[in-house]
Design an enzyme around this catalytic site. Structure first.
Site, PDB file in Angstrom:
ATOM      1  N   HIS A 271     -11.131  15.473  10.387  1.00  8.33           N
ATOM      2  CA  HIS A 271     -11.317  14.662  11.595  1.00  8.33           C
ATOM      3  C   HIS A 271     -12.796  14.606  12.003  1.00  8.33           C
ATOM      4  O   HIS A 271     -13.115  14.199  13.105  1.00  8.33           O
ATOM      5  CB  HIS A 271     -10.452  15.176  12.765  1.00  8.33           C
ATOM      6  CG  HIS A 271      -8.993  14.836  12.583  1.00  8.33           C
ATOM      7  ND1 HIS A 271      -8.372  13.823  13.281  1.00  8.33           N
ATOM      8  CD2 HIS A 271      -8.053  15.353  11.773  1.00  8.33           C
ATOM      9  CE1 HIS A 271      -7.092  13.758  12.922  1.00  8.33           C
ATOM     10  NE2 HIS A 271      -6.877  14.676  11.993  1.00  8.33           N
TER      11      HIS A 271
ATOM     12  N   GLY B  42       1.685   8.398   0.555  1.00  3.77           N
ATOM     13  CA  GLY B  42       1.905   8.859   1.921  1.00  3.77           C
ATOM     14  C   GLY B  42       1.904  10.363   2.091  1.00  3.77           C
ATOM     15  O   GLY B  42       2.484  10.884   3.039  1.00  3.77           O
TER      16      GLY B  42
ATOM     17  N   GLY C 135      -1.067  12.123   2.124  1.00  2.00           N
ATOM     18  CA  GLY C 135      -2.409  12.530   2.537  1.00  2.00           C
ATOM     19  C   GLY C 135      -3.351  12.731   1.362  1.00  2.00           C
ATOM     20  O   GLY C 135      -4.444  13.262   1.530  1.00  2.00           O
TER      21      GLY C 135
ATOM     22  N   SER D 124      -3.600   5.123  -0.884  1.00  2.00           N
ATOM     23  CA  SER D 124      -4.053   3.804  -0.421  1.00  2.00           C
ATOM     24  C   SER D 124      -5.480   3.534  -0.900  1.00  2.00           C
ATOM     25  O   SER D 124      -5.771   2.455  -1.411  1.00  2.00           O
ATOM     26  CB  SER D 124      -3.945   3.692   1.096  1.00  2.00           C
ATOM     27  OG  SER D 124      -4.701   4.685   1.750  1.00  2.00           O
TER      28      SER D 124
ATOM     29  N   ASP E  88     -12.050   8.375   2.401  1.00  2.00           N
ATOM     30  CA  ASP E  88     -11.121   8.210   1.279  1.00  2.00           C
ATOM     31  C   ASP E  88     -11.684   7.285   0.208  1.00  2.00           C
ATOM     32  O   ASP E  88     -11.643   7.592  -0.984  1.00  2.00           O
ATOM     33  CB  ASP E  88      -9.787   7.640   1.771  1.00  2.00           C
ATOM     34  CG  ASP E  88      -9.105   8.567   2.756  1.00  2.00           C
ATOM     35  OD1 ASP E  88      -9.595   9.697   2.938  1.00  2.00           O
ATOM     36  OD2 ASP E  88      -8.093   8.152   3.348  1.00  2.00           O
TER      37      ASP E  88
HETATM   38  P1  ADP Z   1      -1.781   7.931   1.552  1.00  5.24           P
HETATM   39  O1  ADP Z   1      -3.021   7.128   1.412  1.00  5.24           O
HETATM   40  O2  ADP Z   1      -2.000   9.224   2.203  1.00  5.24           O
HETATM   41  O3  ADP Z   1      -1.022   8.091   0.269  1.00  5.24           O
HETATM   42  P2  ADP Z   1      -1.043   5.695   3.193  1.00  5.24           P
HETATM   43  O4  ADP Z   1       0.040   5.478   4.180  1.00  5.24           O
HETATM   44  O5  ADP Z   1      -2.454   5.538   3.652  1.00  5.24           O
HETATM   45  O6  ADP Z   1      -0.808   7.130   2.537  1.00  5.24           O
HETATM   46  O7  ADP Z   1      -0.854   4.693   1.978  1.00  5.24           O
HETATM   47  C1  ADP Z   1       0.390   4.603   1.332  1.00  5.24           C
HETATM   48  C2  ADP Z   1       0.754   3.158   1.126  1.00  5.24           C
HETATM   49  O8  ADP Z   1      -0.159   2.552   0.183  1.00  5.24           O
HETATM   50  C3  ADP Z   1       2.121   2.971   0.504  1.00  5.24           C
HETATM   51  O9  ADP Z   1       3.123   2.971   1.495  1.00  5.24           O
HETATM   52  C4  ADP Z   1       1.981   1.612  -0.173  1.00  5.24           C
HETATM   53  O10 ADP Z   1       2.118   0.571   0.755  1.00  5.24           O
HETATM   54  C5  ADP Z   1       0.528   1.623  -0.633  1.00  5.24           C
HETATM   55  N1  ADP Z   1       0.382   2.076  -2.033  1.00  5.24           N
HETATM   56  C6  ADP Z   1      -0.357   3.108  -2.471  1.00  5.24           C
HETATM   57  N2  ADP Z   1      -0.298   3.216  -3.809  1.00  5.24           N
HETATM   58  C7  ADP Z   1       0.487   2.226  -4.244  1.00  5.24           C
HETATM   59  C8  ADP Z   1       0.918   1.804  -5.543  1.00  5.24           C
HETATM   60  N3  ADP Z   1       0.552   2.430  -6.658  1.00  5.24           N
HETATM   61  N4  ADP Z   1       1.743   0.727  -5.606  1.00  5.24           N
HETATM   62  C9  ADP Z   1       2.105   0.076  -4.483  1.00  5.24           C
HETATM   63  N5  ADP Z   1       1.728   0.424  -3.247  1.00  5.24           N
HETATM   64  C10 ADP Z   1       0.925   1.486  -3.097  1.00  5.24           C
HETATM   65 MG    MG Z   2      -4.233   6.408   3.002  1.00  3.80          MG
END
Ligand code: ADP
Ligand code: MG
Length: 380
Positions: free
Chosen positions: A31, A116, A118, A122, A166
């Site tokens: 943070h 999702g 962490g 994304s 990130d």
């Molecule tokens: P984190 O970044 O911590 O994994 P986020 O909520 O920021 O969690 O991002 C997760 C989202 O990113 C998923 O719900 C999806 O929408 C998208 N995502 C990430 N990787 C993929 C992938 N390989 N294929 C499709 N969607 C993805």
């Molecule tokens: Mg993310």
């Protein structure tokens, strides 16, 4: 099926190439990013791979092995594409908005970054797609300018108010290094982080705790930090030196603001101290800083949950040099610095503690610092 076959299946053509971008863990500095402070992530071996090639119809077509529905779109604005496709449409939009001629493309994605949790699936997705599009289009976009564009995709198009960490980690990390990032200036320094050479490992424990109230709590923490900075008359809490902390805390009337401020100010200092130790190759000695970071997140920033606290306590009881939650909080992952030969024993101890508490079983893996986003040689 290989990603190459998946691409062929979806689009009836061979991809031009493959681009990979990793997830990340943040070694320390939680943070601190939106307080203009310091973070120290490293890239995971887990990554997202984009097979990509040109599209003839002027549109972008994307499919993912992790999602049943493919997505297609032309030129769009924020809000037009929602769901997972927004991460991809956001990258195209951010590039166009910065004045680039983005090549229409067909993309097939595969990933072993857990979504999702962490670990920043994304940013891995955005960075893989961005790198592929930059290469396919021969766009003149230096590496150091890429993270901010991927971040805009996530902030403005997807609508997730995340910091620059990130995308910086996914794009700029190097193998065997942690990325010391100044979130005010975006300056980076590659810090030696070769755990294997010292017989050490980072065990990442995914708590699998259900994420609850994450967005609201994140917003509340940001707001508290902004309020505290305003009350102290500084641009951001980064501008409060740890030596001036007692004086700053005395100025803040509200106990919650005091504790939030104490976390950010001490956490920034812990990042600096960690970097100083790593520069000298004193890796084991960062353990207490990791644990102090956890205590600060638990007691002052109040962003941990029982599952992550139990994982940290158990890892420490099992002989870890230090352990902390990593990521935004309210679930997600814990990392523990351990002797490499203790990985199985530590993971098993945490799993047993979870079972005793009736928590959903955790997932653990050993992380080494991997490379950042790049085109991959050969076929996949
Ligand atoms: P984190 O970044 O911590 O994994 P986020 O909520 O920021 O969690 O991002 C997760 C989202 O990113 C998923 O719900 C999806 O929408 C998208 N995502 C990430 N990787 C993929 C992938 N390989 N294929 C499709 N969607 C993805
Ligand atoms: Mg993310």
């Amino acid at each position: 099926m290989s990603l190459s076959e998946i691409f062929k299946d979806a689009y009836g053509a061979e991809p031009t190439g493959f681009w990979a971008a990793p997830g990340r863990v943040n070694l320390i500095g939680e943070h601190t990013d939106y307080n203009d402070g310091f973070v120290l992530p490293f890239a995971l071996p887990q990554r997202t791979v984009a097979a990509a090639g040109p599209s003839e119809d002027g549109r972008w077509h994307v499919c993912s092995t992790l999602i049943p529905e493919p997505v297609s779109f032309g030129t769009t604005s924020p809000g037009d594409v929602t769901g997972w496709g927004a991460y991809v449409a956001g990258v195209v939009w951010a590039l166009q908005d910065a004045g680039f001629e983005v090549p229409p493309a067909r993309i097939a994605l595969d990933s072993d970054v857990p979504l999702g949790s962490g670990l920043s699936s994304s940013a891995a997705l955005e960075s893989a797609v961005l790198t592929a599009l930059v290469d396919l289009g021969g766009l003149d976009l230096p590496v150091e300018k890429r993270p901010a564009l991927a971040q805009r995709a996530e902030n403005v198009y997807v609508g997730a108010p995340t910091g620059i960490m990130d995308q910086s980690a996914s794009i700029r990390c190097l193998e065997g290094r942690a990325l010391f990032l100044d979130c005010r200036t975006y300056e980076v320094e590659q810090i030696p982080f070769d755990l294997a050479a010292e017989g050490l490992a980072i065990l990442v424990i995914n708590s699998n705790a259900p994420h609850q109230h994450v967005d609201g709590e994140y917003g509340a923490r940001r707001k508290a930090c902004e309020e505290a900075a305003a009350a102290l008359g500084v641009r951001a809490l980064r501008d409060v030196d740890v030596a001036d902390l007692p004086e700053a805390l005395a100025k803040l009337g509200d106990d919650v603001l005091r504790r939030r401020t104490r976390h950010i100010v001490t956490e920034n200092q812990r990042v600096l101290d960690t970097v100083a130790l790593l520069r000298e190759g004193r890796t084991r000695e960062i353990g207490p800083l990791l644990t102090a970071s956890h205590v600060s997140m638990r007691d002052d920033f109040e962003i941990t949950v029982a599952q992550v606290d139990v994982a940290v306590e158990t890892a420490l009881e099992s002989g870890a040099y230090g352990a902390r939650m990593t990521g935004g909080g309210f679930g997600g992952c814990v990392l523990a610095l351990i002797d490499a030969d203790r990985a199985y024993a530590t993971a098993a101890a945490v799993a047993a503690a979870y079972e005793k508490k009736g928590f959903t079983a955790p997932d653990s893996f050993v992380a080494v610092a991997g490379p950042g986003a790049a085109r991959m040689p050969g076929n996949q």
